[in-house]
Every structure is written in C-alpha cells, then in structure tokens.
Design an enzyme around this catalytic site. Structure first.
Site, mmCIF file in Angstrom:
data_model
loop_
_atom_site.group_PDB
_atom_site.id
_atom_site.type_symbol
_atom_site.label_atom_id
_atom_site.label_comp_id
_atom_site.label_asym_id
_atom_site.label_seq_id
_atom_site.Cartn_x
_atom_site.Cartn_y
_atom_site.Cartn_z
ATOM 1 C CD GLU A 41 -5.790 1.627 5.165
ATOM 2 O OE1 GLU A 41 -6.159 2.793 5.437
ATOM 3 O OE2 GLU A 41 -4.824 1.388 4.410
ATOM 4 C CB CYS A 94 -2.436 6.362 0.326
ATOM 5 S SG CYS A 94 -0.662 6.577 0.169
ATOM 6 C CG HIS A 114 -2.324 3.795 4.433
ATOM 7 N ND1 HIS A 114 -2.743 2.894 3.489
ATOM 8 C CD2 HIS A 114 -1.294 4.467 3.875
ATOM 9 C CE1 HIS A 114 -2.009 3.013 2.400
ATOM 10 N NE2 HIS A 114 -1.114 3.958 2.609
HETATM 11 N N1 GLN Z 1 3.060 5.885 -3.911
HETATM 12 C C1 GLN Z 1 1.887 5.116 -4.165
HETATM 13 C C2 GLN Z 1 1.262 5.504 -5.514
HETATM 14 O O1 GLN Z 1 1.743 6.320 -6.226
HETATM 15 C C3 GLN Z 1 0.833 5.287 -3.074
HETATM 16 C C4 GLN Z 1 1.299 4.611 -1.814
HETATM 17 C C5 GLN Z 1 0.183 4.149 -0.938
HETATM 18 O O2 GLN Z 1 -0.993 4.064 -1.335
HETATM 19 N N2 GLN Z 1 0.542 3.796 0.269
HETATM 20 O O3 GLN Z 1 0.256 4.949 -5.834
#
Ligand code: GLN
Length: 204
Positions: free
Chosen positions: A174, A78, A172
């Site tokens: 995890e 992410c 995610h």
């Molecule tokens: N939108 C977040 C960012 O730009 C990422 C979100 C996340 O890691 N769950 O870092």
C-alpha cells in the site's frame, strides 16, 4: 464486491485507497455490523499486539475469526500476516491471532525498525517489473503447512503465502503506489472464493 479494511490501527487509509484504485468498494471495518456488510477483508500492517487487543475491545475478534472459518477472503499485510497465522514465534505473552492460515510466522524476524528495507521481489504470477517491496519490522514465514503456496521469498524466507481464501505478505504494497498485489488479492483470491461460495448457496 465490497472489501473492508480493518480500521483499528495501522495503514488503513493507504489500503482503502489501493482497493478503490482497483475498482472495488472499500469500507472501513471496526464494528461487527460493518464486518457483516463486506465480502472480504484486508488486515493492514501496524502493530499486531495492538490490533488484536483493540479487536477484543471492539468485540470484533470472534466475529472475524468466525468469518475466516466460514471462508471469507482475507489479505493480511505485515502485522496482518501475524494476525492470520496459526502459530506466532516471538509473540508477546498472551498475544492472540485470528488464525486460519496454516503457517508459523516469526515476528520482527528481519530485525528492528532500523533494519527496515526495500527490495525487488520475484512474485509468482506477477512479473515485469518485479514488485518493489517495503519491509518495516517485518515478520517472515518460518514454516508452512500442507496446501500453503509460497509466492515470494527473501533469502530463502517466505514473505508472501496463500492458502485457499487467505493471503498474506510480510511487506507493505500500500506504500508504493503499485496496486498489483491488491489486484492479485481481488482477482486471484476473492473472486474465485466468492464465486464458489455463491455456487454453494445456489445448490443449497
Ligand atoms: N512488528 C510488527 C508486529 O509485530 C509488524 C510491523 C508492521 O506491520 N509493519 O505487529
């Protein structure tokens, strides 16, 4: 094998636990000396803008970038995917990424926090049962360069990619208690990369 989790912000503990459950030594990395002590790194989900600013403050931004260039295996989830991307769409002004992965990633591509969702994914090489993936203000991959393999997609948008020693997911793993994505990183990304690095050292 010692795998570090970049512990500036985000889902640090959850990744450390998933890695330990896979049988590797997991350690928290915040300082350059802690980075020196690991063979591979996980960059967790959280907020990419915050993580990159803190990486500058902790003087670990450049060392991470150098290790990536030198072939250290890295998994970015992410926000971690955003931090590995060479190009970021919808970045804030001045937002920095470590880069290394030849992709363009769009931040917050699936929408805002309220648009977060879960879905079952078809993931190349991991089947039966499918991966239950959690997306939280997630990015997607908009464009991939040569040599980038797409491992999973949602509605035609790549959400898991791999290029040599670098691996990234928009979701995610995890958070679900299913360690198959971490196992994939260890067995399919880290082990081959570290084996060929040590073979190069023997030849030297
Ligand atoms: N939108 C977040 C960012 O730009 C990422 C979100 C996340 O890691 N769950 O870092």
């Amino acid at each position: 094998m010692k795998v570090g989790v970049l512990s500036l912000q985000g889902d640090v503990r959850e990744h450390a636990r998933s890695l330990s459950d896979c049988g590797v030594l997991a350690s928290l990395v915040r300082r350059p000396s802690e980075l020196d002590a690991v063979d591979a790194l996980v960059i967790p989900g959280g907020e990419s803008t915050t993580i990159s600013k803190l990486a500058r403050i902790f003087n670990i931004f450049d060392p991470i970038q150098e290790r990536i260039k030198a072939g250290m295996p890295v998994y970015g989830s992410c926000a971690g995917m955003i931090l590995l991307a060479n190009q970021v769409e919808d970045a804030i002004v001045g937002q920095e990424s470590f880069g290394g992965l030849d992709v363009t990633v769009r931040r917050n591509a699936f929408g805002r926090q309220v648009d977060s969702f879960e879905t079952d994914l078809t993931f190349q090489g991991i089947t039966n049962p499918p991966i239950r993936a959690v997306f939280i203000r997630a990015p997607w991959v908009e464009k991939v360069g040569e040599g980038v393999e797409i491992l999973a997609e949602v509605n035609g948008h790549p959400v898991a990619v791999r290029s040599d020693h670098l691996f990234a997911t928009s979701f995610h793993p995890e958070l679900t208690g299913d360690n198959r994505i971490h196992k994939f990183f260890i067995e399919e990304v880290c082990e081959p990369a570290l084996k060929s690095a040590s073979a190069r050292n023997v030849v030297k």
